[in-house]
Each structure stands twice: as structure tokens, then as C-alpha cells.
Scaffold this active site. Structure first.
Site, PDB file in Angstrom:
ATOM      1  N   SER A 161      32.226  31.330  46.673  1.00 26.68           N
ATOM      2  CA  SER A 161      31.875  29.944  46.385  1.00 26.68           C
ATOM      3  C   SER A 161      32.484  28.996  47.411  1.00 26.68           C
ATOM      4  CB  SER A 161      32.340  29.561  44.986  1.00 26.68           C
ATOM      5  OG  SER A 161      33.718  29.788  44.843  1.00 26.68           O
TER       6      SER A 161
ATOM      7  N   HIS B 175      44.632  28.420  44.911  1.00 26.30           N
ATOM      8  CA  HIS B 175      45.066  27.672  43.726  1.00 26.30           C
ATOM      9  C   HIS B 175      45.924  26.477  44.118  1.00 26.30           C
ATOM     10  CE1 HIS B 175      43.390  30.744  41.257  1.00 26.30           C
ATOM     11  NE2 HIS B 175      44.102  31.673  41.857  1.00 26.30           N
TER      12      HIS B 175
HETATM   13  N1  GLN Z   1      32.398  34.918  43.902  1.00 29.11           N
HETATM   14  C1  GLN Z   1      33.201  34.123  43.012  1.00 29.11           C
HETATM   15  C2  GLN Z   1      33.631  32.857  43.723  1.00 29.11           C
HETATM   16  O1  GLN Z   1      33.789  32.887  44.909  1.00 29.11           O
HETATM   17  C3  GLN Z   1      34.427  34.883  42.583  1.00 29.11           C
HETATM   18  C4  GLN Z   1      35.248  34.095  41.602  1.00 29.11           C
HETATM   19  C5  GLN Z   1      36.352  34.891  40.963  1.00 29.11           C
HETATM   20  O2  GLN Z   1      36.680  35.964  41.400  1.00 29.11           O
HETATM   21  N2  GLN Z   1      36.946  34.389  39.928  1.00 29.11           N
HETATM   22  O3  GLN Z   1      33.856  31.841  43.092  1.00 29.11           O
END
Ligand code: GLN
Ligand code: ZN
Length: 766
Positions: free
Chosen positions: A437, A698
Site C-alpha cells: 500500500s 509505525h
Molecule cells: N499489502 C498490505 C499493505 O501493504 C499488507 C498489510 C499488512 O501486512 N498488514 O498494506
């Protein structure tokens, strides 16, 4: 007369009132008094909703977390939070989230660590123990709630966490043995119980879910010592277990001198007969007969069939309750006006579960005839669910039957695949990529909202998303990343997005469940056989790939994560449901491959979350979970590269399972742990490629090139450099472009530097 009671009620409010009141206070928009008033209103409303019960839980309400509340009750604050002058609730927030409202001028401190409450998706604040730990009773909050409830004529049964579970949930900060604190802790519990008795309390619910986990002898002995001490208190204790069966702790429980024991019967009835036989003749047996953590209606008639003889035998010793606190289910199904009407008749949220409890008690006390109407309605709903063609799709059931483990095998081993993939993809050493994402900007959210409301038509929404995808591709090209992603602009959530396109899922409007503090999740409801009528992601991936010559990674959520983050039907084994999900995702993988997508990532963010509480049961879970991943992922040609992603950092104890998934590349979260966790991969001689995260997504901090190089060099000491990828810890959706661009720029330059150094070294050794 059978007695009814409840173990805990969802406190967030049917409209998430507590969430909004908390967030408003934290941002300085309202006062502490206003927040406290909201709390009092919610408690009052919730007690009223439970007024048919013989005993109502009190003290289960928390502004943040019930474990943290217990820490405060025991006078046990982390050293950094001690000596606070202001309101106790403000200090609670400091411990929970590092800060309180801006208006209090209270100093920020490091937030307490959070971890999952047993195998639920609720997170508690971990008690911190060290040699300096001292306990002293501070029962103000609990006593105030008890008094408040008594004034409202509530049949009060205070709820506390028991001493052994409390110690077990905490973490030793300096290596101190947690059990060495027990002798100091027990007198505080004794005083607490006497104080409650002095307030007119007769029964106390003392939660010891530790009793459904594997306990070694020391911890078993701690139970004996604790309850021997607490049995001298003037109140009656209802020793409350949930989230599993007692198994090897059964005998221990029968020896504990308590006035009552609560069992969670939703995991089977094995404990019931032996316990009833072994307990003394006046011990109350509370049976958790209604599933407190899932959302299906109970089959009341079937329950009565086995419960009636038990009630006969136990007489007034029988209490009935949900299996665990209702904290883990949404508040009220009655609010759902958009839910599929057929599926809705099969469901029960917290309020409906209490109605079920009432019906069962009436049937036992007055005879089934007295509640004939309610029982008939229930029977109709249960039958409709059993027979519904919405639930049963013969084609899916056949496909599951026909499924073999061979389906999960790649055509050739990793080394051979690797050669084919390298020849085709021609990636440099230390290839760079991201986890999927890109920032979910206010514009993206706005467009989705307008589309949902019908203010934006499908065409305009499609165009808006394509614009975002084009932007993400353009930025990645400019940064010089090697494997691109389309950025997931069109996805609200990694499970919901797929659930919405699969048959077998429905979504509630208000089905919120507290995850931690003010955070809630709304798990999708997986009610029927899973089928994928149409491709779900192919046209987005194809569009993104059409904009670049670099490979674009297809992006899917894996079957195990879909399962672990949903409310799952209870009429099939979870392993079978997971297999259905796997077959649906397999089709998507194959469609992506056919559409020319050369790399496909299947996220299994929640694979670890499904691990059973008892380690002895891990192998069974891991076997089917890994099998499902393999079936989803591995039906591809050798030249298609499969990635998986997991966002946690504990692999030591599940390494063989991770390796068995056989993904060509695994990306994991490592930046905070300084690559230490790669040791597990090294020790195991993990054979495939690894992308250890080098950017902590994060945090708002932006890593620089030197930091990333240091992390990668550290990684290269444990993993052969030719098997390393360079990527962030996780997806970037919660970050802003202004943070993401410099961070990824540093990441790409770090990879370039590492490549140059590697070439130089190669030249020098020639
Ligand atoms: N593909 C998802 C993203 O990039 C993976 C999110 C996750 O692992 N929580 O948001
Ligand atoms: Zn992740």
C-alpha cells in the site's frame, strides 16, 4: 432455579460513544468531566440492558483497558508513571498511550507495551514487573462503580482478574521471577475482597483464563497457594475460566477452595461431567453455553436437550452465562438495517445473546412450554441456516473434497525456480520493493465515501483510483525501485476488500469490536461457502503494469489472514473454511499469472494469530494453515515469483512452517529488532529469499541511507547477501507521501551503495 449472569459487556457503546468521547478528550475538545459522564451514561445503559440477569458484571467497564485498570487497583504502576499529581484517569491514559489530553500539561512518558489478550484480537497493556515492584490496594475506581450500580439497584457482581493470571499476563523487566511477587500480591487481593464484602458484595467473579493454558508445576502451585489464601475472605468467589477447556488443569481446579467455577463449554463438554463429579456438593457450576466471542445464534433446543439433565442434577448450583465476556462481539444486532435479511436471522450480537440466555433459563425454570414461541423462532432460524443455498454451494463443497496436498506443491524446487525467475526478471542484487500500500490520502478516502454514498458513479470512481495508481507508479519509477506495486488505493481494508467480492461474506454496519483503547474493528462475517465469482484484482494490476516496464507485484490477502480476521461460520471446521478461501485465492493467483503479472504477493499478516493457546495444539493448526497457503499460492508456473509478507517479528517457534510455505520471497518486520530475528532464519538455514524490513512504518521518523545500510549489513551477516531484498517493514497506507518519498529514496540509495560495494569486493577478490 437456575441463576443467570454475564461475564462482561461491550463497553464501547452501540454507536461507539466511548471511542468518540475518548478521542474528543484526548484532542482537547472536551473535558475530563464530560468524558467521565459519558462513561457513567454507558454503564447505566448497559446495566439496564442486563437487568433480566440475576447477577450483573460491574467493574468490567474501562475507559481504556481492564488489565491496566487491575494494575491500578493493585497499586502497581510502572516507575515512570509514579508520583503523578493529577487525576488517576489521566495517569491511566499516560500509561496506556504515553500521554493524556493536551489541556492537562502532564508530562509524556513511554507508553506501556500492548499485547493480545489470549487468542482474541483485543490488546491489553502489559503489567511490568521488576525487583522494585510493590503492590498496595487502590480500589477507588472499582468501589465507585460498585456504589454507582448499587444506587441503580443493580444485582452487583464485581469482576476482577485473578492473581495468577495477572502475574502470568505481565512481563518481567529485569529477569525477576513473576511468581516471587505472589506472596506480596495476595494480601492486597485479600484486602480488596474484604473491602468489597464491607460494601455489601456477596459474589465476586475472579477471572483466571490462565487455567485453559499449559501450566507448569510452579504455576499450578501458585493457583493452590492463591486460592487457599483467598478462600478465607468473606465473599464467595466464582473462579472464571474461558477461551478453552481445562484439560490437564481439571484436577487442579477441583482442588481449589472456591464457591463456584465457570467453564467455557463452547470448546466441548469434556470438562463438564468430571468436574461436576469432583466438585464439592455445594459448589456452584457456571456454564458458558452461549458463545461470547462469535456472532451466531445458539441452537437453543439442542442446548436444552443436553442441559436439562445437567440442570436436574445440579439444581440451584447451576448458573448460566455466555462463555466469556461479551467484549468480543458487537453490541446489538437490532441496529443493523442494511444487513442481508436472511443472514441476519442467523446472528446474535451481545444483546441477543443475553436474550438467548434468558430464554434458556426460562425453559429450565418453567418448562420449554413457557418460552415455546422463542424456541420455535430459534428452531426456524437454525434450520434455515442449515438448509440455505446461500450457505451451501455444492460446487465449492466438491472442490474442497477434491483438494489434495499435491495442489499446494510448486512444479520445481526453489533453486530451479530461482534460476528461471532470475533469467526472466533480471533484477539487480539487493532488489528494492515495497509491501503493497501507498498512503491512503484524504482524497482517496473522500472518493470512496462518495462512491459508497452514490455521489460518485462507478466510472468516476474507477478514474479516480486509476489516477492514484498512475501517481504511485510514477513516483516509484522516479525513485528507481525495482519491483513496483499498484499501491492499493482502491482498498478500504485488506480483508474487507476481498470479502466484499467473495460469495459467502456479509458486512455489518455497526458490528464494531474493541481492539484496544478507542480502536475498534468491524470483522467481516463469513457465513457461507466461499466462491469467487469474478476476478478481484486483475484489472487494477494490469492497468498498473501497462504503465511501466518494471515488474508490478500483484497483491492479495492470504486465506489464513482472511480467516483469522473474520467472524467465521461455526458449522464447519476452520480448516475447511480456510481451504475454501484458499481455493478462491488460488483462482485469483492463476488469473493474475495469466494476465502477465510475473510477481504475486500473498499477505499472511495474521498467520501467527491463529496459533492455539496450548502449544501442544500448534502443529495441527500450522499444518492446515500452511497447506491452505500453499494451495492458494503454488498453482503457478516456475517463472512466476510468489512473495509472502508477515508483519511481526516472532518466527523462532514456527520456522519449519514458514519454510514449508515455500514462498520465493518472504518480507517481514525487522527494523525495530535490529535484525536480531533473522537469527531464526539463519539457524534454520531458511533456503529462500528474504526481505527484512528496514523502514519502521509505525513511526513518523524517516530513516537515512546510513541507517538502512547498517541494517542491511547486519542482515547480511546472517543471510547470504544474494538472497536479500530491501523493503519497508509493512505497507505505507498510514503514512504520508511527504514521509514515504524521502524514506524510499534513502532505501534505494542504500541498495545502490550495497551493490557497488559488493561489485568492488568481487573485483578485489579476483
Ligand atoms: N499489502 C498490505 C499493505 O501493504 C499488507 C498489510 C499488512 O501486512 N498488514 O498494506
Ligand atoms: Zn505488514
Amino acid at each position: 432455579m437456575v441463576i443467570t449472569h454475564n461475564l462482561g459487556y461491550p463497553r464501547i457503546g452501540n454507536q461507539r460513544q466511548l471511542k468518540f468521547a475518548l478521542e474528543s478528550y484526548w484532542s482537547g475538545k472536551s473535558t475530563l468531566d464530560e468524558l467521565k459522564n459519558t462513561g457513567a451514561e454507558l454503564r447505566k445503559a448497559h446495566w439496564q440492558l442486563q437487568n433480566q440477569l440475576n447477577w450483573v458484571p460491574v467493574g468490567d467497564f474501562s475507559f481504556y483497558d481492564q488489565v491496566l485498570d487491575m494494575s491500578l487497583t493493585l497499586g502497581h504502576l510502572p516507575t515512570r508513571a509514579q508520583g503523578f499529581e493529577g487525576d488517576a484517569l489521566d495517569n491511566t491514559f499516560r500509561i496506556a498511550r504515553g500521554r493524556t489530553a493536551p489541556t492537562t500539561n502532564a508530562q509524556e512518558i513511554t507508553a506501556g507495551e500492548m499485547t493480545k489478550w489470549f487468542d482474541t484480537n483485543y490488546h491489553y497493556i502489559v503489567p511490568e514487573f521488576d525487583a522494585q515492584t510493590r503492590f498496595s490496594l487502590n480500589a477507588e475506581r472499582l468501589l465507585a462503580q460498585v456504589k454507582e450500580a448499587q444506587q441503580q439497584n443493580v444485582a452487583v457482581k464485581p469482576v476482577i482478574i485473578g492473581p495468577v493470571t495477572y502475574l502470568l499476563l505481565g512481563k518481567s523487566k529485569d529477569g525477576i521471577d513473576r511468581l516471587s511477587l505472589l506472596d506480596q500480591l495476595l494480601p492486597v487481593y485479600q484486602t480488596l475482597l474484604s473491602t468489597l464484602s464491607a460494601q455489601g458484595i456477596s459474589w465476586v467473579q475472579i477471572d483466571e483464563p490462565a487455567l485453559v493454558t499449559t501450566l507448569d508445576d510452579e504455576w499450578k502451585e501458585a493457583f493452590e497457594r492463591s486460592y487457599a489464601a483467598l478462600s478465607r475472605s468473606p465473599v464467595k468467589l466464582l473462579l472464571t475460566t474461558y477461551f478453552g477447556t481445562l484439560l490437564d488443569n481439571r484436577e487442579l481446579v477441583t482442588r481449589l477452595p472456591v464457591a463456584g467455577v465457570h467453564l467455557d463449554l463452547t470448546y466441548g463438554h469434556d470438562d463438564l461431567a468430571p468436574l461436576v463429579d469432583a466438585l464439592s456438593a455445594d459448589t456452584v457450576v457456571s456454564l458458558g453455553v452461549i458463545n461470547g466471542r462469535n456472532i451466531w445464534k445458539t441452537d437453543l433446543n439442542a442446548t436444552l436437550d443436553w442441559l436439562e439433565p445437567v440442570a436436574q442434577k445440579l439444581g440451584s448450583r447451576l448458573w448460566l452465562a455466555p462463555s466469556c465476556s461479551l467484549l468480543h462481539v458487537p453490541a446489538d444486532l437490532g441496529q443493523e438495517t442494511n444487513l442481508d435479511p436472511e443472514v441476519k436471522t442467523w446472528l446474535a450480537f451481545a444483546q441477543q445473546k443475553l436474550d438467548e440466555l434468558h430464554t434458556l433459563a426460562q425453559a429450565l425454570n418453567l418448562g420449554r412450554q413457557a418460552v415455546a414461541g422463542a424456541l420455535e423462532d430459534n428452531a426456524r432460524a437454525i434450520a434455515s441456516r442449515k438448509q440455505s443455498t446461500r450457505v451451501h454451494n455444492p460446487a465449492v463443497e466438491q472442490a474442497v473434497q477434491a483438494c489434495t496436498t499435491e495442489l499446494g506443491a510448486r512444479q520445481n524446487a526453489f533453486t530451479e525456480r530461482h534460476a528461471v525467475q532470475s533469467a526472466q526478471l533480471t533484477l539487480p542484487a539487493f532488489p528494492t520493493t515495497t509491501i503493497g500500500s501507498f498512503p491512503q490520502t484524504p482524497e482517496i478516502r473522500q472518493a470512496r465515501l462518495q462512491f459508497k454514498k452514490g455521489e460518485l458513479d462507478a466510472e468516476a470512481y474507477e478514474a479516480a483510483m486509476k489516477k492514484e495508481i498512475a501517481y504511485a507508479i510514477e513516483q516509484q519509477e522516479a525513485l528507481g525501485l525495482d519491483v513496483l506495486v499498484h499501491g492499493e488505493a482502491e482498498r478500504n481494508d485488506m480483508v474487507e476488500y476481498f470479502g466484499e467480492q467473495l460469495d459467502g461474506y456479509v458486512f455489518s454496519q455497526y458490528g464494531w469490536v474493541q481492539s484496544y483503547g478507542s480502536r475498534c474493528v468491524k470483522p467481516p462475517i463469513l457465513f457461507g461457502d466461499i466462491d469467487r465469482p469474478n476476478a478481484m484484482t486483475v484489472h487494477w494490476a494490469q492497468y498498473a503494469q501497462s504503465l511501466t516496464n518494471k515488474p508490478v507485484k500483484g497483491m492479495l490477502t492470504g486465506p489464513v489472514t482472511m480467516l483469522n480476521w473474520s467472524f467465521v461460520r461455526d458449522d464447519l471446521p476452520r480448516s475447511t473454511v480456510c481451504l475454501q478461501l484458499a481455493l478462491a485465492i488460488r483462482k485469483e493467483v492463476q488469473d493474475l499469472e495469466a494476465a502477465g503479472i510475473q510477481i504475486i504477493q500473498i499477505d499472511e499478516a495474521a498467520l501467527r494469530e491463529g496459533l492455539p493457546l496450548r502449544q501442544s495444539q500448534w502443529a495441527t493448526y500450522l499444518e492446515w494453515a500452511v497447506n491452505c497457503f500453499r494451495i492458494a499460492a503454488n498453482g503457478v508456473r516456475d517463472d512466476t515469483q510468489i512473495h509472502t509478507h508477515m508483519c511481526y517479528s516472532e518466527f523462532n517457534d514456527i520456522m519449519p512452517a514458514i519454510a514449508a510455505m515455500d514462498a520465493d520471497v518472504i518480507t517481514i518486520e525487522t527494523s525495530r529488532s535490529d535484525m536480531e530475528l533473522l537469527q531464526a532464519f539463519d539457524d534454520f538455514h531458511y533456503p529462500n529469499d528474504i526481505g527484512p524490513g528496514v523502514y519502521d512504518i509505525h513511526s513518523p521518523n524517516i530513516p537515512d541511507e546510513a541507517q538502512i545500510i547498517a541494517l542491511m549489513k547486519n542482515a547480511a551477516q546472517r543471510i547470504a547477501p544474494e538472497r536479500l531484498w530491501v523493503n519497508p517493514d509493512c505497507g505505507l497506507k498510514t503514512r504520508q507521501w511527504a514521509e514515504v518519498l524521502p524514506a524510499l529514496k534513502a532505501m534505494v540509495s542504500a541498495a545502490q551503495t550495497l551493490r557497488q560495494e559488493a561489485t568492488q569486493e568481487a573485483v578485489e577478490t579476483v
